[in-house]
Scaffold this motif. Sequence first.
Motif, PDB file in Angstrom:
ATOM      1  N   ASN A   1       5.754  33.618  -9.520  1.00 34.74           N
ATOM      2  CA  ASN A   1       4.299  33.814  -9.595  1.00 34.74           C
ATOM      3  C   ASN A   1       3.935  35.254  -9.255  1.00 34.74           C
ATOM      4  O   ASN A   1       3.085  35.867  -9.911  1.00 34.74           O
ATOM      5  CB  ASN A   1       3.572  32.844  -8.669  1.00 34.74           C
ATOM      6  N   THR A   2       4.568  35.788  -8.228  1.00 35.86           N
ATOM      7  CA  THR A   2       4.297  37.162  -7.817  1.00 35.86           C
ATOM      8  C   THR A   2       4.756  38.150  -8.888  1.00 35.86           C
ATOM      9  O   THR A   2       4.035  39.087  -9.224  1.00 35.86           O
ATOM     10  CB  THR A   2       5.005  37.468  -6.480  1.00 35.86           C
ATOM     11  N   THR A   3       5.940  37.917  -9.432  1.00 37.24           N
ATOM     12  CA  THR A   3       6.456  38.791 -10.481  1.00 37.24           C
ATOM     13  C   THR A   3       5.518  38.783 -11.678  1.00 37.24           C
ATOM     14  O   THR A   3       5.192  39.838 -12.230  1.00 37.24           O
ATOM     15  CB  THR A   3       7.874  38.359 -10.900  1.00 37.24           C
ATOM     16  N   PHE A   4       5.057  37.598 -12.074  1.00 35.71           N
ATOM     17  CA  PHE A   4       4.146  37.525 -13.208  1.00 35.71           C
ATOM     18  C   PHE A   4       2.877  38.324 -12.920  1.00 35.71           C
ATOM     19  O   PHE A   4       2.418  39.097 -13.762  1.00 35.71           O
ATOM     20  CB  PHE A   4       3.780  36.075 -13.569  1.00 35.71           C
ATOM     21  N   SER A   5       2.311  38.159 -11.736  1.00 38.11           N
ATOM     22  CA  SER A   5       1.065  38.867 -11.425  1.00 38.11           C
ATOM     23  C   SER A   5       1.271  40.379 -11.424  1.00 38.11           C
ATOM     24  O   SER A   5       0.364  41.135 -11.769  1.00 38.11           O
ATOM     25  CB  SER A   5       0.470  38.400 -10.099  1.00 38.11           C
ATOM     26  N   MET A   6       2.473  40.819 -11.063  1.00 35.35           N
ATOM     27  CA  MET A   6       2.754  42.251 -11.091  1.00 35.35           C
ATOM     28  C   MET A   6       2.924  42.761 -12.526  1.00 35.35           C
ATOM     29  O   MET A   6       2.622  43.921 -12.807  1.00 35.35           O
ATOM     30  CB  MET A   6       4.001  42.552 -10.262  1.00 35.35           C
ATOM     31  N   LEU A   7       3.387  41.924 -13.423  1.00 35.91           N
ATOM     32  CA  LEU A   7       3.562  42.319 -14.829  1.00 35.91           C
ATOM     33  C   LEU A   7       2.262  42.258 -15.613  1.00 35.91           C
ATOM     34  O   LEU A   7       2.076  43.012 -16.559  1.00 35.91           O
ATOM     35  CB  LEU A   7       4.590  41.405 -15.504  1.00 35.91           C
ATOM     36  N   ASP A   8       1.387  41.362 -15.226  1.00 37.50           N
ATOM     37  CA  ASP A   8       0.104  41.210 -15.910  1.00 37.50           C
ATOM     38  C   ASP A   8      -0.847  42.290 -15.389  1.00 37.50           C
ATOM     39  O   ASP A   8      -1.737  42.036 -14.585  1.00 37.50           O
ATOM     40  CB  ASP A   8      -0.457  39.804 -15.652  1.00 37.50           C
ATOM     41  N   LEU A   9      -0.627  43.512 -15.840  1.00 37.30           N
ATOM     42  CA  LEU A   9      -1.321  44.671 -15.292  1.00 37.30           C
ATOM     43  C   LEU A   9      -2.839  44.599 -15.453  1.00 37.30           C
ATOM     44  O   LEU A   9      -3.569  45.078 -14.600  1.00 37.30           O
ATOM     45  CB  LEU A   9      -0.786  45.953 -15.934  1.00 37.30           C
ATOM     46  N   ASN A  10      -3.316  43.998 -16.533  1.00 40.49           N
ATOM     47  CA  ASN A  10      -4.768  43.924 -16.729  1.00 40.49           C
ATOM     48  C   ASN A  10      -5.372  42.607 -16.250  1.00 40.49           C
ATOM     49  O   ASN A  10      -6.549  42.357 -16.430  1.00 40.49           O
ATOM     50  CB  ASN A  10      -5.134  44.195 -18.195  1.00 40.49           C
ATOM     51  N   ARG A  11      -4.548  41.744 -15.662  1.00 41.45           N
ATOM     52  CA  ARG A  11      -4.993  40.485 -15.031  1.00 41.45           C
ATOM     53  C   ARG A  11      -5.709  39.541 -15.995  1.00 41.45           C
ATOM     54  O   ARG A  11      -6.654  38.868 -15.631  1.00 41.45           O
ATOM     55  CB  ARG A  11      -5.908  40.767 -13.835  1.00 41.45           C
TER      56      ARG A  11
ATOM     57  N   ALA B   1       6.257  32.789 -19.991  1.00 41.69           N
ATOM     58  CA  ALA B   1       6.928  33.841 -19.219  1.00 41.69           C
ATOM     59  C   ALA B   1       7.631  33.242 -18.014  1.00 41.69           C
ATOM     60  O   ALA B   1       8.796  33.555 -17.736  1.00 41.69           O
ATOM     61  CB  ALA B   1       5.916  34.897 -18.775  1.00 41.69           C
ATOM     62  N   LYS B   2       6.955  32.350 -17.308  1.00 39.02           N
ATOM     63  CA  LYS B   2       7.545  31.757 -16.110  1.00 39.02           C
ATOM     64  C   LYS B   2       8.741  30.876 -16.458  1.00 39.02           C
ATOM     65  O   LYS B   2       9.743  30.876 -15.736  1.00 39.02           O
ATOM     66  CB  LYS B   2       6.485  30.989 -15.329  1.00 39.02           C
ATOM     67  N   THR B   3       8.663  30.153 -17.563  1.00 36.32           N
ATOM     68  CA  THR B   3       9.808  29.356 -18.007  1.00 36.32           C
ATOM     69  C   THR B   3      10.999  30.262 -18.304  1.00 36.32           C
ATOM     70  O   THR B   3      12.136  29.955 -17.917  1.00 36.32           O
ATOM     71  CB  THR B   3       9.437  28.525 -19.259  1.00 36.32           C
ATOM     72  N   LEU B   4      10.751  31.391 -18.942  1.00 39.89           N
ATOM     73  CA  LEU B   4      11.829  32.344 -19.226  1.00 39.89           C
ATOM     74  C   LEU B   4      12.448  32.875 -17.933  1.00 39.89           C
ATOM     75  O   LEU B   4      13.667  33.043 -17.839  1.00 39.89           O
ATOM     76  CB  LEU B   4      11.304  33.511 -20.064  1.00 39.89           C
ATOM     77  N   PHE B   5      11.630  33.126 -16.927  1.00 41.60           N
ATOM     78  CA  PHE B   5      12.139  33.629 -15.653  1.00 41.60           C
ATOM     79  C   PHE B   5      13.050  32.593 -14.989  1.00 41.60           C
ATOM     80  O   PHE B   5      14.113  32.917 -14.483  1.00 41.60           O
ATOM     81  CB  PHE B   5      11.003  34.012 -14.713  1.00 41.60           C
ATOM     82  N   TYR B   6      12.609  31.327 -14.992  1.00 42.54           N
ATOM     83  CA  TYR B   6      13.459  30.257 -14.447  1.00 42.54           C
ATOM     84  C   TYR B   6      14.763  30.161 -15.230  1.00 42.54           C
ATOM     85  O   TYR B   6      15.849  30.051 -14.654  1.00 42.54           O
ATOM     86  CB  TYR B   6      12.749  28.894 -14.506  1.00 42.54           C
ATOM     87  N   ASP B   7      14.640  30.181 -16.552  1.00 48.47           N
ATOM     88  CA  ASP B   7      15.825  30.081 -17.400  1.00 48.47           C
ATOM     89  C   ASP B   7      16.791  31.228 -17.151  1.00 48.47           C
ATOM     90  O   ASP B   7      18.013  31.034 -17.179  1.00 48.47           O
ATOM     91  CB  ASP B   7      15.436  30.050 -18.880  1.00 48.47           C
ATOM     92  N   TYR B   8      16.272  32.406 -16.912  1.00 52.30           N
ATOM     93  CA  TYR B   8      17.132  33.565 -16.658  1.00 52.30           C
ATOM     94  C   TYR B   8      18.042  33.307 -15.453  1.00 52.30           C
ATOM     95  O   TYR B   8      19.232  33.618 -15.490  1.00 52.30           O
ATOM     96  CB  TYR B   8      16.282  34.826 -16.418  1.00 52.30           C
ATOM     97  N   ILE B   9      17.480  32.740 -14.400  1.00 50.44           N
ATOM     98  CA  ILE B   9      18.265  32.473 -13.195  1.00 50.44           C
ATOM     99  C   ILE B   9      19.330  31.404 -13.462  1.00 50.44           C
ATOM    100  O   ILE B   9      20.463  31.524 -13.018  1.00 50.44           O
ATOM    101  CB  ILE B   9      17.364  32.013 -12.025  1.00 50.44           C
ATOM    102  N   LYS B  10      18.975  30.366 -14.204  1.00 52.08           N
ATOM    103  CA  LYS B  10      19.909  29.239 -14.315  1.00 52.08           C
ATOM    104  C   LYS B  10      20.901  29.337 -15.460  1.00 52.08           C
ATOM    105  O   LYS B  10      21.965  28.738 -15.393  1.00 52.08           O
ATOM    106  CB  LYS B  10      19.152  27.913 -14.395  1.00 52.08           C
ATOM    107  N   THR B  11      20.606  30.094 -16.492  1.00 58.00           N
ATOM    108  CA  THR B  11      21.489  30.058 -17.659  1.00 58.00           C
ATOM    109  C   THR B  11      22.689  30.985 -17.515  1.00 58.00           C
ATOM    110  O   THR B  11      22.591  32.073 -16.963  1.00 58.00           O
ATOM    111  CB  THR B  11      20.734  30.375 -18.964  1.00 58.00           C
ATOM    112  N   ASP B  12      23.799  30.485 -18.002  1.00 58.50           N
ATOM    113  CA  ASP B  12      24.997  31.312 -18.087  1.00 58.50           C
ATOM    114  C   ASP B  12      25.379  31.517 -19.556  1.00 58.50           C
ATOM    115  O   ASP B  12      26.486  31.931 -19.866  1.00 58.50           O
ATOM    116  CB  ASP B  12      26.147  30.718 -17.279  1.00 58.50           C
ATOM    117  N   ASP B  13      24.422  31.265 -20.446  1.00 56.33           N
ATOM    118  CA  ASP B  13      24.619  31.452 -21.881  1.00 56.33           C
ATOM    119  C   ASP B  13      24.252  32.897 -22.245  1.00 56.33           C
ATOM    120  O   ASP B  13      23.085  33.286 -22.148  1.00 56.33           O
ATOM    121  CB  ASP B  13      23.726  30.475 -22.653  1.00 56.33           C
ATOM    122  N   PRO B  14      25.224  33.694 -22.654  1.00 55.50           N
ATOM    123  CA  PRO B  14      24.938  35.094 -22.987  1.00 55.50           C
ATOM    124  C   PRO B  14      23.927  35.269 -24.122  1.00 55.50           C
ATOM    125  O   PRO B  14      23.322  36.328 -24.245  1.00 55.50           O
ATOM    126  CB  PRO B  14      26.299  35.652 -23.408  1.00 55.50           C
ATOM    127  N   ASN B  15      23.733  34.236 -24.935  1.00 55.79           N
ATOM    128  CA  ASN B  15      22.826  34.344 -26.077  1.00 55.79           C
ATOM    129  C   ASN B  15      21.437  33.775 -25.812  1.00 55.79           C
ATOM    130  O   ASN B  15      20.602  33.744 -26.717  1.00 55.79           O
ATOM    131  CB  ASN B  15      23.448  33.646 -27.293  1.00 55.79           C
TER     132      ASN B  15
END
Length: 186
Positions: free
Chosen positions: A111-121, A162-176
Amino acid sequence: MATASSEFWNEKMTRLFHLYDVDKDGSITPVDFEILADKLSVIVGQGDSSKRENYASARKLLCEEIMRADANNDGKVTREEWLDFHRRLATELRNPGSHPELLEQLTRRINTTFSMLDLNRDGNIARDEWVKMCTFFGVDKNEADKSFTSIADGDKLQESKAKTLFYDYIKTDDPNHVSNCCLCFL
Protein backbone atom coordinates in the motif's frame (compact mmCIF):
# COMPACT_ATOMS: atom_id res chain seq x y z
CA MET A 1 10.73 -24.54 -5.78
CA ALA A 2 13.01 -26.21 -8.30
CA THR A 3 16.70 -25.39 -8.23
CA ALA A 4 16.73 -23.29 -11.41
CA SER A 5 13.63 -21.42 -10.26
CA SER A 6 15.11 -20.91 -6.80
CA GLU A 7 18.22 -19.46 -8.39
CA PHE A 8 16.08 -17.03 -10.39
CA TRP A 9 14.02 -16.06 -7.33
CA ASN A 10 17.19 -15.57 -5.22
CA GLU A 11 18.71 -13.47 -7.98
CA LYS A 12 15.72 -11.16 -8.29
CA MET A 13 15.39 -10.78 -4.50
CA THR A 14 19.13 -10.01 -4.34
CA ARG A 15 18.73 -7.32 -7.03
CA LEU A 16 15.88 -5.86 -4.99
CA PHE A 17 18.09 -5.93 -1.88
CA HIS A 18 20.78 -3.98 -3.73
CA LEU A 19 18.27 -1.32 -4.79
CA TYR A 20 17.55 -0.60 -1.12
CA ASP A 21 21.22 -0.84 -0.08
CA VAL A 22 21.78 2.62 -1.51
CA ASP A 23 25.10 3.25 0.23
CA LYS A 24 26.35 -0.18 -0.95
CA ASP A 25 27.68 -1.21 2.48
CA GLY A 26 26.15 -4.70 2.30
CA SER A 27 23.14 -4.01 4.51
CA ILE A 28 19.91 -2.03 4.49
CA THR A 29 19.58 0.53 7.26
CA PRO A 30 17.41 3.59 7.89
CA VAL A 31 20.30 5.66 6.50
CA ASP A 32 19.71 4.04 3.11
CA PHE A 33 16.13 5.33 3.20
CA GLU A 34 17.31 8.86 3.94
CA ILE A 35 19.73 8.77 1.01
CA LEU A 36 17.04 7.32 -1.24
CA ALA A 37 14.55 9.94 -0.07
CA ASP A 38 16.95 12.77 -0.91
CA LYS A 39 17.42 11.36 -4.40
CA LEU A 40 13.70 10.75 -4.91
CA SER A 41 12.71 14.23 -3.72
CA VAL A 42 13.19 15.62 -7.21
CA ILE A 43 10.67 13.15 -8.65
CA VAL A 44 7.94 13.53 -6.05
CA GLY A 45 7.77 17.31 -5.93
CA GLN A 46 9.34 18.03 -2.58
CA GLY A 47 8.66 21.74 -3.13
CA ASP A 48 4.99 21.08 -2.34
CA SER A 49 4.60 20.89 1.47
CA SER A 50 1.57 18.58 1.30
CA LYS A 51 3.35 16.14 -1.00
CA ARG A 52 6.48 16.38 1.15
CA GLU A 53 4.55 15.45 4.33
CA ASN A 54 2.71 12.58 2.65
CA TYR A 55 5.92 11.28 1.15
CA ALA A 56 7.81 11.56 4.45
CA SER A 57 5.12 9.50 6.20
CA ALA A 58 5.12 6.90 3.42
CA ARG A 59 8.92 6.70 3.43
CA LYS A 60 8.97 6.19 7.22
CA LEU A 61 6.38 3.41 7.01
CA LEU A 62 8.21 1.71 4.14
CA CYS A 63 11.45 1.82 6.12
CA GLU A 64 9.74 0.31 9.17
CA GLU A 65 8.19 -2.47 7.11
CA ILE A 66 11.43 -3.37 5.35
CA MET A 67 13.41 -3.24 8.60
CA ARG A 68 11.16 -6.06 9.91
CA ALA A 69 13.53 -8.37 8.03
CA ASP A 70 16.20 -7.51 10.63
CA ALA A 71 16.05 -10.90 12.36
CA ASN A 72 18.73 -10.21 14.97
CA ASN A 73 17.57 -6.62 15.70
CA ASP A 74 20.98 -5.07 15.11
CA GLY A 75 19.57 -2.15 13.11
CA LYS A 76 20.51 -3.49 9.70
CA VAL A 77 19.15 -6.02 7.24
CA THR A 78 21.80 -8.23 5.70
CA ARG A 79 21.33 -9.96 2.36
CA GLU A 80 20.80 -13.27 4.15
CA GLU A 81 18.14 -11.78 6.45
CA TRP A 82 16.49 -10.19 3.42
CA LEU A 83 16.38 -13.47 1.51
CA ASP A 84 15.11 -15.43 4.54
CA PHE A 85 12.38 -12.88 5.21
CA HIS A 86 11.24 -12.80 1.58
CA ARG A 87 11.36 -16.59 1.37
CA ARG A 88 8.88 -16.69 4.27
CA LEU A 89 6.74 -14.06 2.54
CA ALA A 90 6.72 -16.05 -0.70
CA THR A 91 5.79 -19.23 1.15
CA GLU A 92 2.93 -17.47 2.94
CA LEU A 93 1.68 -16.01 -0.35
CA ARG A 94 1.72 -19.44 -1.99
CA ASN A 95 0.12 -21.24 0.98
CA PRO A 96 -1.64 -18.73 3.24
CA GLY A 97 -2.30 -19.50 6.85
CA SER A 98 0.89 -20.26 8.71
CA HIS A 99 2.08 -16.65 9.12
CA PRO A 100 -0.84 -14.26 8.46
CA GLU A 101 1.05 -11.43 10.19
CA LEU A 102 3.54 -11.54 7.31
CA LEU A 103 0.74 -10.87 4.83
CA GLU A 104 -0.45 -7.93 6.93
CA GLN A 105 3.07 -6.50 6.92
CA LEU A 106 3.48 -7.04 3.18
CA THR A 107 0.09 -5.43 2.53
CA ARG A 108 1.20 -2.30 4.42
CA ARG A 109 4.42 -2.25 2.41
CA ILE A 110 2.58 -2.68 -0.88
CA ASN A 111 0.00 0.00 0.00
CA THR A 112 2.81 2.38 0.88
CA THR A 113 4.75 1.56 -2.28
CA PHE A 114 1.67 2.17 -4.40
CA SER A 115 1.03 5.54 -2.76
CA MET A 116 4.63 6.53 -3.42
CA LEU A 117 4.31 5.58 -7.11
CA ASP A 118 0.98 7.33 -7.59
CA LEU A 119 2.66 10.73 -7.73
CA ASN A 120 -0.50 12.66 -8.65
CA ARG A 121 -2.68 10.75 -6.13
CA ASP A 122 -5.37 9.77 -8.65
CA GLY A 123 -5.57 6.11 -7.62
CA ASN A 124 -3.66 4.86 -10.66
CA ILE A 125 -0.07 4.70 -11.77
CA ALA A 126 0.20 6.66 -15.00
CA ARG A 127 2.66 5.77 -17.72
CA ASP A 128 4.79 8.85 -17.00
CA GLU A 129 4.88 8.02 -13.26
CA TRP A 130 5.97 4.45 -14.01
CA VAL A 131 8.65 5.55 -16.47
CA LYS A 132 9.98 8.22 -14.07
CA MET A 133 10.39 5.72 -11.26
CA CYS A 134 11.83 3.01 -13.50
CA THR A 135 14.44 5.34 -14.97
CA PHE A 136 15.28 6.58 -11.47
CA PHE A 137 16.15 2.99 -10.56
CA GLY A 138 18.27 2.55 -13.69
CA VAL A 139 15.81 0.96 -16.09
CA ASP A 140 16.12 2.08 -19.71
CA LYS A 141 13.29 4.49 -20.60
CA ASN A 142 12.18 2.42 -23.61
CA GLU A 143 12.18 -0.78 -21.52
CA ALA A 144 10.16 0.99 -18.82
CA ASP A 145 7.62 2.13 -21.39
CA LYS A 146 7.46 -1.35 -22.93
CA SER A 147 6.93 -2.97 -19.51
CA PHE A 148 4.15 -0.52 -18.71
CA THR A 149 2.39 -1.43 -21.95
CA SER A 150 2.52 -5.11 -20.97
CA ILE A 151 0.86 -4.59 -17.57
CA ALA A 152 -1.42 -1.58 -17.91
CA ASP A 153 -4.75 -0.84 -19.49
CA GLY A 154 -3.92 2.04 -21.79
CA ASP A 155 -2.06 4.79 -19.98
CA LYS A 156 -3.14 3.81 -16.46
CA LEU A 157 -2.24 0.94 -14.18
CA GLN A 158 -5.12 0.50 -11.76
CA GLU A 159 -4.35 0.19 -8.07
CA SER A 160 -5.76 -3.33 -7.69
CA LYS A 161 -3.80 -4.65 -10.66
CA ALA A 162 -0.57 -2.96 -9.51
CA LYS A 163 -0.90 -4.46 -6.04
CA THR A 164 -1.58 -7.92 -7.46
CA LEU A 165 1.59 -7.60 -9.56
CA PHE A 166 3.57 -6.62 -6.46
CA TYR A 167 2.33 -9.69 -4.56
CA ASP A 168 3.05 -11.88 -7.56
CA TYR A 169 6.57 -10.50 -7.83
CA ILE A 170 7.38 -11.70 -4.31
CA LYS A 171 5.89 -15.16 -4.72
CA THR A 172 6.71 -16.16 -8.28
CA ASP A 173 9.81 -18.00 -9.30
CA ASP A 174 8.74 -18.03 -12.97
CA PRO A 175 11.28 -15.99 -14.97
CA ASN A 176 8.61 -15.23 -17.58
CA HIS A 177 5.96 -13.89 -15.21
CA VAL A 178 4.80 -10.38 -16.10
CA SER A 179 5.28 -9.22 -12.50
CA ASN A 180 9.04 -9.36 -12.90
CA CYS A 181 8.92 -5.91 -14.47
CA CYS A 182 8.02 -4.57 -10.99
CA LEU A 183 11.56 -5.08 -9.68
CA CYS A 184 12.24 -1.56 -8.59
CA PHE A 185 9.10 -0.88 -6.61
CA LEU A 186 8.99 -3.20 -3.64
